[in-house]
Motif scaffolding. Structure first.
Motif, PDB file in Angstrom:
ATOM      1  N   ILE A 163       0.842  -1.186   0.000  1.00 13.10           N
ATOM      2  CA  ILE A 163       0.000   0.000   0.000  1.00 13.10           C
ATOM      3  C   ILE A 163       0.884   1.244   0.000  1.00 13.10           C
ATOM      4  CG2 ILE A 163      -2.114  -0.919   1.049  1.00 13.10           C
ATOM      5  CD1 ILE A 163      -1.136   0.007   3.721  1.00 13.10           C
ATOM      6  N   TYR A 220      -3.673   0.761  -3.255  1.00  9.14           N
ATOM      7  CA  TYR A 220      -3.407  -0.635  -2.926  1.00  9.14           C
ATOM      8  C   TYR A 220      -2.902  -1.334  -4.180  1.00  9.14           C
ATOM      9  CZ  TYR A 220      -4.248  -5.564  -1.941  1.00  9.14           C
ATOM     10  OH  TYR A 220      -4.102  -6.914  -1.801  1.00  9.14           O
ATOM     11  N   TYR A 243      -7.463  -2.724   3.648  1.00  7.97           N
ATOM     12  CA  TYR A 243      -6.193  -2.033   3.424  1.00  7.97           C
ATOM     13  C   TYR A 243      -6.404  -0.548   3.150  1.00  7.97           C
ATOM     14  CZ  TYR A 243      -4.520  -6.808   2.935  1.00  7.97           C
ATOM     15  OH  TYR A 243      -4.234  -8.128   3.158  1.00  7.97           O
TER      16      TYR A 243
END
Lengths: 242, 242
Positions: free
Chosen positions: A131, A141, A195
Motif C-alpha cells: 500500500i 493498494y 487495506y
DNA sequence: CACAAGAGATTGGACGTCCAACCTCCTACA
DNA sequence: TGTAGGAGGTTGGACGTCCAATCTCTTGTG
C-alpha cells in the motif's frame, strides 16, 4: 551541459532546468529553436525534437510562426504521460508519501493471472501486496504478480520506489517492450477495503497493467486500486491540426 | 500514394493500409525503413518518423538491430492513445453504437463549469446532454458545456459523431491547443442513473475534459460517465530504455 | 487615418548523409 | 564439434540544409 544520455536527453534536461531556474510560468516564452540550438551547440533538428517531445509531455506549447511557450508547471504533471513513480505523484499533490509492504509470497495463481502471464495454472507466481500512504492515510493498494521468469529478488521491498518497470529492467536479460493498462471503475471489495480503510462498495479506480518483454512475454501483472478522493489520474493531450 | 495531408500523414496512412490489406498479425514483420522509404519515394527520415509515431500509438514495435513488427491488431486500439470517437470504441468492442441527444439548452452555469471555463457566473453556457448506446443499452453519459465564445450551432446533434474536438476546430477561428483530462471513480448519482439505467451508487468512471485554445481559453468542458461493465479505457505505453 | 503590402522572425516539413549500436547468422578456426 | 569472430542488415542518433507556412510589426499609400 550534462554529459549523460543521448544528446536529445541532455537538451531536454537543460530545457527543464532552464524553465525551473528562470522560474518561468505558464505562457512565458522560451528562446527560439535556432538560438538555443546555437547556444547548446546542437543542430536545430535535435533541438526541435526536444521541443516536440516536451510538447507531447504537456510541458511546453509551440505556436507556428510565433514561438514556444511554457504550458503547465512541470509540478502538476501526471502519471500517465510519463512513468512518474507513485511517490512523486503523491509528493506533487502536497502529501508526504510512504510505502508499506503487506506480504511477499509464492502462490498458485488465480485464473486471470495465469492467463495473462501465459503460464500453466500449476506454475507458482510471486504475489506482492503493498500500500502507498499519503500523510499516513492509505490511498493506493497494489497487487503485483511476477511471472516465474522473474527470478531476482528485491533486496528491500519497503524501500522499493514503486517503479516495477525499473526493477524488471534490471532483473531480466530481455528488454521490456510495452505496458498495457486498463482503467475501470470498481466497487471496493471486502478484502481490499481493510487495506484502504474505506467502506465496502466505495467506488475506486482500478488499473490493471501488464508488462511485456520484446518477445511478447508477459512478465508482470499488477492490479492497482486508487482511493479516488485523493488520487486521480490526469492526462494532457496536445491537439495538432496540421 | 494518397495525396492529402503532409507526407508524414500519407506515409502513416499507407502503412496502416499495408498492415490491414496484407492481414498482418501481431509479430509479423514490416519491411525495413530503408526499403519502404525507397518504395514510397520519401527520405528514410520521414519514414522513420512515421514508424516512431505509429509505435507511440501502440500499433507497431521497433526493435533495434532487428526490424519493425506489428504490435496489436489496430482494431483493439483505444480511446486515450488517439482521439477515436465513441462510435469507433463501441464498434471495436463488437457492439452496435447509437447516439441519443437528450437536451440542448442555454443555462446559467454551475460553479465548477464557470470556474473551469473562466467566465462570469452570469454568462449563459450551452449544455448538451447525450448518451451513447451499445446494442441499445446506454453505456456512456455525456454532459458538454460550451463556452459563450462558441457561437456555431451543430446542425444535427443526433448525427454528431462524438468528437467535440472536430466540431470546435471547425466552429472557432482560433486554433485548439490541448485537452486536459482527469479520470476518477465515482458513485452513480440519482440524476445520471436514470440515463445509464443502473442503480444509484454503482461505480462509474468519471472523465472530465477541458479543451483549450492556443490562447489558453477554455472553450469546452465535458463530464463523461462510463458504465464500467462494458466500456473501459485502455492505454498502451512503449518502454524505451535507450 | 485606415488599410494593404511587405520585411523579418519563428516554427513546420522534408531531404540526404553519416556513423553508432544492435542483432542474426554464417564461417573459419582450434 | 564447438565457439569466437566477422559480415551484413536493421534501427538509433545526430547533423546541415533548404524552403514553406504562419504570425507580428512596420511601412507606405490612398
Amino acid at each position: 551541459m550534462i554529459n549523460t544520455g543521448t544528446r536529445l536527453q541532455q537538451v531536454k534536461t537543460h530545457l527543464l532546468n532552464y524553465i525551473s531556474q528562470n522560474k518561468l510560468k505558464r505562457n512565458d516564452q522560451l528562446p527560439s529553436e535556432a538560438s538555443i540550438a546555437k547556444t547548446l551547440g546542437v543542430s536545430r533538428n535535435t533541438l526541435r525534437e526536444a521541443y516536440i517531445s516536451l510538447e507531447n509531455e504537456g510541458i511546453i506549447m509551440r505556436r507556428h510562426g510565433v514561438g514556444t511557450f511554457v504550458a503547465n508547471s512541470p509540478l502538476i504533471r501526471d502519471s500517465l504521460n510519463d512513468f512518474a513513480p507513485f511517490a512523486q505523484i503523491i509528493k506533487d499533490g502536497g502529501y508526504t508519501p510512504s510505502f508499506k509492504t503487506i506480504s511477499v509470497e509464492r502462490i498458485t495463481p488465480p485464473v486471470d493471472v495465469y492467463k495473462t502471464l501465459n503460464i500453466s495454472p500449476a506454475d507458482q507466481v510471486r504475489r506482492i501486496k503493498r500500500i502507498v500512504l499519503a500523510d499516513e492515510k492509505p490511498v493506493i493498494y497494489i497487487e503485483d504478480y511476477l511471472s516465474p521468469l522473474v527470478q531476482a529478488e528485491v533486496p528491500d521491498w519497503s524501500q522499493f520506489n514503486g517503479k516495477m518497470v525499473d526493477f524488471l529492467a534490471a532483473a531480466l536479460n530481455t528488454r521490456l517492450q510495452q505496458i498495457q493498462s486498463n482503467i475501470r471503475a470498481a466497487a471496493l471489495s471486502s478484502q481490499i477495503s481493510q487495506y484502504l480503510e474505506k467502506e465496502v462498495g466505495t467506488p475506486v479506480l482500478s488499473v490493471r497493467s501488464t508488462i511485456y518483454t520484446v518477445d511478447n512475454q508477459a512478465v508482470s501483472y499488477s492490479q492497482i486500486y486508487f482511493e479516488s478522493d485523493i488520487v486521480e489520474l490526469n492526462i494532457v493531450r496536445m491537439i495538432r491540426t496540421h
